[in-house]
Enzyme design. Structure first.
Site, PDB file in Angstrom:
ATOM      1  N   ARG A 189       0.863  -1.050   0.102  1.00  0.00           N
ATOM      2  CA  ARG A 189       0.089  -0.127   0.185  1.00  0.00           C
ATOM      3  C   ARG A 189       0.861   1.455  -0.057  1.00  0.00           C
ATOM      4  O   ARG A 189       0.458   2.155  -0.760  1.00  0.00           O
ATOM      5  CB  ARG A 189      -1.047  -0.112   1.260  1.00  0.00           C
ATOM      6  CG  ARG A 189      -1.673   1.173   1.193  1.00  0.00           C
ATOM      7  CD  ARG A 189      -2.847   1.240   2.234  1.00  0.00           C
ATOM      8  NE  ARG A 189      -3.800   2.340   2.257  1.00  0.00           N
ATOM      9  CZ  ARG A 189      -3.311   3.880   2.610  1.00  0.00           C
ATOM     10  NH1 ARG A 189      -2.262   4.118   3.031  1.00  0.00           N
ATOM     11  NH2 ARG A 189      -4.301   4.602   2.425  1.00  0.00           N
ATOM     12  N   CYS A 190       1.773   1.523   0.830  1.00  0.00           N
ATOM     13  CA  CYS A 190       2.476   2.599   1.087  1.00  0.00           C
ATOM     14  C   CYS A 190       3.518   2.687  -0.155  1.00  0.00           C
ATOM     15  O   CYS A 190       4.191   3.956  -0.239  1.00  0.00           O
ATOM     16  CB  CYS A 190       3.293   2.559   2.438  1.00  0.00           C
ATOM     17  SG  CYS A 190       4.457   1.388   2.802  1.00  0.00           S
ATOM     18  N   MET A 191       3.787   1.855  -0.948  1.00  0.00           N
ATOM     19  CA  MET A 191       4.705   1.899  -2.009  1.00  0.00           C
ATOM     20  C   MET A 191       4.013   1.943  -3.414  1.00  0.00           C
ATOM     21  O   MET A 191       4.374   1.763  -4.359  1.00  0.00           O
ATOM     22  CB  MET A 191       5.768   0.949  -2.121  1.00  0.00           C
ATOM     23  CG  MET A 191       6.635   0.940  -0.851  1.00  0.00           C
ATOM     24  SD  MET A 191       8.250   0.076  -1.294  1.00  0.00           S
ATOM     25  CE  MET A 191       7.835  -1.673  -0.733  1.00  0.00           C
TER      26      MET A 191
END
Length: 260
Positions: free
Chosen positions: A249-251
């Protein structure tokens, strides 16, 4: 947060997580060609100190010392005159509200803020909590079940926001999502196993559709638990991606997506 007066505003409390956030903010301010305001709210949320007192002076002095220690890196990146220390009296929420200049928001809600432990392992929200479906979240099992949270709403002048402490985080989230209630899933495992999966981004999933998520295959316990609760988990190896301390998600940067 950006604004016409404060440039980029970075909160700083001397913790390792705040130091890393400050380094990011300094590089971001440099890239944008703007100033950086480093803000420390020296009166804790739970304390109401009289304006004139020895304790008040001591708290202010301690805050100034912490703030001063955080400035050298930012000044080395931006140069003299572009980093402004800001020792704010009051709570962190109050400091944020007073510095919420030229905010941009969607509808009547600017956002929800959640307090995380001051730990390097929990620097981002999606390292401990991620939305998986229209009303389902996965949460790191040893995060407080009712973490402190606040709702930010615009005041209508395009310059300031109001910050309101939430009585119940999940009740507030349900209202924002327009559902009766939300479901929060957590893996039932001992703290050592939970910490290992959390460090390997065990709650950092990318939802590609409601109830369909992408996650690392190594987080077997969390993946299995979610599948038992009807979530479709698509696993990837991610051995090299994980070295950057990030999950799917955060990448991932969604450029545009249709409403779910």
């Amino acid at each position: 947060m950006t604004g016409t007066t404060y440039g980029i505003v970075a909160g700083y409390d001397g913790s390792p997580g705040a130091a890393q956030a400050l380094r990011w903010a300094a590089r971001e301010a440099c890239a944008r060609g703007t100033t950086l305001t480093v803000c420390l709210a020296w009166t804790p949320d739970h304390m109401d100190l009289p304006t004139e007192s020895a304790l008040c002076d001591l708290a202010r002095q301690h805050g100034q010392e912490i703030l001063t220690r955080g400035l050298p890196y930012a000044e080395s990146v931006l140069g003299p005159g572009r980093v402004h220390p800001d020792l704010a009296a009051g709570s962190a929420a109050q400091a944020l509200r007073e510095r919420g200049v030229r905010v941009h928001y969607f509808g009547q809600l600017l956002g929800e803020t959640l307090e995380l432990p001051a730990s390097r392992a929990m620097m981002h929200l999606d390292t401990v909590l991620t939305m998986l479906d229209r009303n389902t979240f996965v949460q790191y099992p040893y995060l407080e079940r009712e973490p402190r949270s606040w709702t930010l709403t615009p005041n209508g002048d395009d310059r300031t926001v109001s910050v309101t402490r939430n009585h119940d985080l999940w009740e507030t989230v349900a209202g924002v999502l327009g559902v009766d209630k939300v479901t929060v899933q957590s893996t039932d495992e001992d703290i050592m196993a939970a910490e290992r999966e959390q460090w390997d981004d065990g709650t950092n999933y990318l939802a590609v559709a409601p109830g369909v998520i992408v996650g690392y295959e190594r987080n077997v316990a969390t993946n299995t638990m979610l599948r038992k609760h009807g979530i479709e988990v698509i696993t990837i190896a991610g051995s090299e991606l994980g070295r950057g301390r990030g999950g799917p998600r955060c990448m991932t940067c969604p450029i545009e997506r249709d409403p779910a």
